[in-house]
Design a protein around this motif. Structure first.
Motif, PDB file in Angstrom:
ATOM      1  N   ASN A 214       0.521  -7.788  -3.023  1.00 55.02           N
ATOM      2  CA  ASN A 214       1.873  -7.997  -3.142  1.00 55.02           C
ATOM      3  C   ASN A 214       2.559  -6.829  -3.814  1.00 55.02           C
ATOM      4  O   ASN A 214       3.928  -7.300  -4.203  1.00 55.02           O
ATOM      5  CB  ASN A 214       2.278  -9.270  -3.798  1.00 55.02           C
TER       6      ASN A 214
ATOM      7  N   GLY B 255       7.870  -3.859   0.872  1.00 57.74           N
ATOM      8  CA  GLY B 255       9.114  -3.533   1.395  1.00 57.74           C
ATOM      9  C   GLY B 255       8.974  -2.535   2.738  1.00 57.74           C
ATOM     10  O   GLY B 255       9.675  -3.159   3.745  1.00 57.74           O
TER      11      GLY B 255
ATOM     12  N   SER C 253      11.063 -11.747  -5.410  1.00 58.73           N
ATOM     13  CA  SER C 253      11.679 -10.940  -4.238  1.00 58.73           C
ATOM     14  C   SER C 253      12.167 -11.879  -3.311  1.00 58.73           C
ATOM     15  O   SER C 253      11.507 -12.993  -3.065  1.00 58.73           O
ATOM     16  CB  SER C 253      10.850  -9.979  -3.594  1.00 58.73           C
TER      17      SER C 253
ATOM     18  N   TYR D  96       8.669  -7.025   5.121  1.00 60.31           N
ATOM     19  CA  TYR D  96       8.579  -8.268   4.728  1.00 60.31           C
ATOM     20  C   TYR D  96       9.524  -8.861   3.659  1.00 60.31           C
ATOM     21  O   TYR D  96       9.732  -9.916   3.451  1.00 60.31           O
ATOM     22  CB  TYR D  96       6.973  -8.565   3.997  1.00 60.31           C
ATOM     23  N   LEU D  97      10.280  -7.927   2.932  1.00 64.94           N
ATOM     24  CA  LEU D  97      11.222  -8.354   2.115  1.00 64.94           C
ATOM     25  C   LEU D  97      12.686  -7.807   2.392  1.00 64.94           C
ATOM     26  O   LEU D  97      12.741  -6.906   2.882  1.00 64.94           O
ATOM     27  CB  LEU D  97      10.841  -7.342   0.743  1.00 64.94           C
TER      28      LEU D  97
ATOM     29  N   VAL E 114       6.422 -10.724  -6.417  1.00 62.94           N
ATOM     30  CA  VAL E 114       5.928  -9.244  -5.792  1.00 62.94           C
ATOM     31  C   VAL E 114       5.810  -8.486  -7.179  1.00 62.94           C
ATOM     32  O   VAL E 114       6.224  -8.697  -8.151  1.00 62.94           O
ATOM     33  CB  VAL E 114       7.030  -8.871  -5.282  1.00 62.94           C
TER      34      VAL E 114
ATOM     35  N   SER F 247      11.998 -13.139   0.862  1.00 66.17           N
ATOM     36  CA  SER F 247      11.393 -13.039   2.085  1.00 66.17           C
ATOM     37  C   SER F 247      12.474 -12.471   3.098  1.00 66.17           C
ATOM     38  O   SER F 247      13.461 -13.037   3.178  1.00 66.17           O
ATOM     39  CB  SER F 247      10.671 -14.113   2.424  1.00 66.17           C
TER      40      SER F 247
ATOM     41  N   TYR G 261      14.393  -4.310  -4.509  1.00 67.10           N
ATOM     42  CA  TYR G 261      13.823  -5.532  -3.989  1.00 67.10           C
ATOM     43  C   TYR G 261      13.991  -6.803  -5.095  1.00 67.10           C
ATOM     44  O   TYR G 261      13.772  -8.039  -4.891  1.00 67.10           O
ATOM     45  CB  TYR G 261      12.445  -5.592  -3.397  1.00 67.10           C
TER      46      TYR G 261
ATOM     47  N   VAL H  35       5.273  -4.033  -4.251  1.00 60.70           N
ATOM     48  CA  VAL H  35       6.597  -3.836  -3.573  1.00 60.70           C
ATOM     49  C   VAL H  35       6.656  -2.410  -2.444  1.00 60.70           C
ATOM     50  O   VAL H  35       7.156  -2.372  -1.573  1.00 60.70           O
ATOM     51  CB  VAL H  35       7.637  -3.704  -4.449  1.00 60.70           C
TER      52      VAL H  35
END
Length: 407
Positions: free
Chosen positions: A105, A111, A320, A115-116, A97, A322, A142, A107
């Motif tokens: 990608n 975020g 990070s 997705y994180l 990330v 998933s 994250y 954050v």
């Protein structure tokens, strides 16, 4: 922002090969503090090819009972595969990330989209409050960016000395130096043109010296809609400045086909005097004392004479969890411990530039870390298309960038 390097942390050596690397190791006792969630037999880590890989060594030392499936892809493929996997909740357990909005990608997009898996709230760990390398969005941490990258030029010091040239420290002297090198039959500049993402590096340095010192809030105004990429005297000027190096043949059009090995070979063989580079890439191939005494890494002097020279530098890339992983609680403990160890290294002072006189330059971060959506990717492809003759005007480039940020 992206990194392209085989740079290795001294305290966490270890590199994976392109493709899928499967590591089978012996069983070991799990730490009692992590028994709240079942320890997996294997986990999957997905990264671009350039991503730093000290996490592999960390797992081997701390969790030797776990098998790692490491999936690594060329950058463009990584983004495409990542988006596809995230949309179907089939992402790897750990993914690469970027800070803020940088790329698909970033954050600040992944975020809030869910997705994180957050490691903790920023208020839960006050010692992190002033850290620049946090992968943070809406108060959730994250992960941490793992490396700081500086943009610049690697130049052949012996070539400069041979022709009585000093490394330039402003734009006007830089152009004069390029002209003299060309007269001596030396190609002034080379770039890794086959990889379109390399085109962004000179642009950010021009922006750091010719836009942001006078318009520091430009990126925030882009996001709010009160500034545009199409505003006269902003990115049109940056592209004109960069493209002029091709028009004057200071950068050969042959560079558009060079990969990194071919571009660096031109520099190392003395066929080119300078190469647009990054501090991480420089450390991957300028790796002996004799090379370091010949090839120096320096800032791209895009400032006008009499004005302050700025560097372009940012933290890039981190790991990070998933949100779709089955092992989020376990991996949260893993990444917190890993990041704490990593931070000990990042806290050590490292001077990116070879010459100490450039060690304390003021810095602007990479522009793209503040651009939502896929602006930088659109920019790279549009610029490549312009240089190859397929796109007709600079306004086509800035217009496409503006259309992307407005999506």
């Amino acid at each position: 922002m992206k990194i392209r390097s085989l740079f290795r942390f001294p305290f966490l050596a270890g590199v994976f090969l392109a493709g899928v690397c499967t590591l089978t190791v012996s069983q070991a006792t799990v730490k009692a503090s992590e028994s709240a969630e079942e320890v997996p037999d294997s986990i999957t880590i997905m990264t671009p090819l350039y991503s730093e890989t000290s996490l592999k060594k960390f797992f081997e030392e701390e969790y030797p009972q776990i098998r790692l499936d490491i999936l690594s892809y060329p950058e463009d493929q990584y983004y495409t595969i990542l988006k596809s996997r995230l949309s179907t909740t089939q992402a790897a357990d750990i993914i690469d990330v970027q800070l803020d909005y940088a790329g698909p990608n970033g954050v600040k997009e992944l975020g809030p989209a869910g997705y994180l898996y957050p490691l903790y709230k920023i208020s839960e760990n006050s010692s992190d409050g002033n850290e620049e390398n946090l992968l943070v969005s809406e108060g959730n941490v994250y992960g941490k960016a793992q490396l700081k990258m500086t943009l610049g030029l690697t130049y052949n010091k012996s070539v400069f000395e041979k022709y009585g040239l000093s490394y330039p420290e402003c734009w006007e002297d830089f152009l004069d130096c390029c002209e003299k090198l060309k007269e001596y039959g030396i190609q002034p500049l080379v770039i890794e043109g086959h990889n379109k993402s390399s085109f962004q590096y000179p642009l950010y340095q021009i922006a750091a010296n010719q836009l942001y010192p006078y318009f520091a809030e430009y990126d925030s105004k882009l996001r709010s809609g009160t500034a545009k990429f199409t505003d006269p005297g902003t990115w049109d000027h940056i592209f004109e400045t960069y493209i002029s190096l091709f028009e004057q043949n200071y950068i050969s059009k042959e560079c558009l086909t060079y990969n990194m090995e071919e571009a660096s070979a031109q520099l190392l063989n003395g066929n080119a005097a300078m190469m647009f580079d990054t501090s991480l890439n420089y450390n991957s191939y300028i790796n002996t004392d004799s090379l370091r005494n010949t090839f120096y890494f320096a800032p791209f002097p895009a400032n006008h004479r009499g004005e302050q020279l700025y560097a372009s530098e940012s933290y890039v890339g981190g790991l990070s969890i998933s949100a779709a992983s089955e092992y989020t609680v376990f991996l949260k403990n893993v990444l917190v411990n890993y990041n704490n160890k990593l931070q000990q290294y990042n806290n050590s002072k490292r001077t990116a530039f070879s010459d100490e006189k450039f060690s304390d330059l003021p810095v602007f971060p990479f522009c793209n870390q503040e651009w939502p959506n896929e602006v930088e990717i659109v920019m790279e492809y549009q610029l490549s298309s312009y240089l190859s003759g397929a796109t007709e005007s600079i306004s086509d480039i800035t217009g496409a960038m503006q259309a992307e940020i407005e999506k």
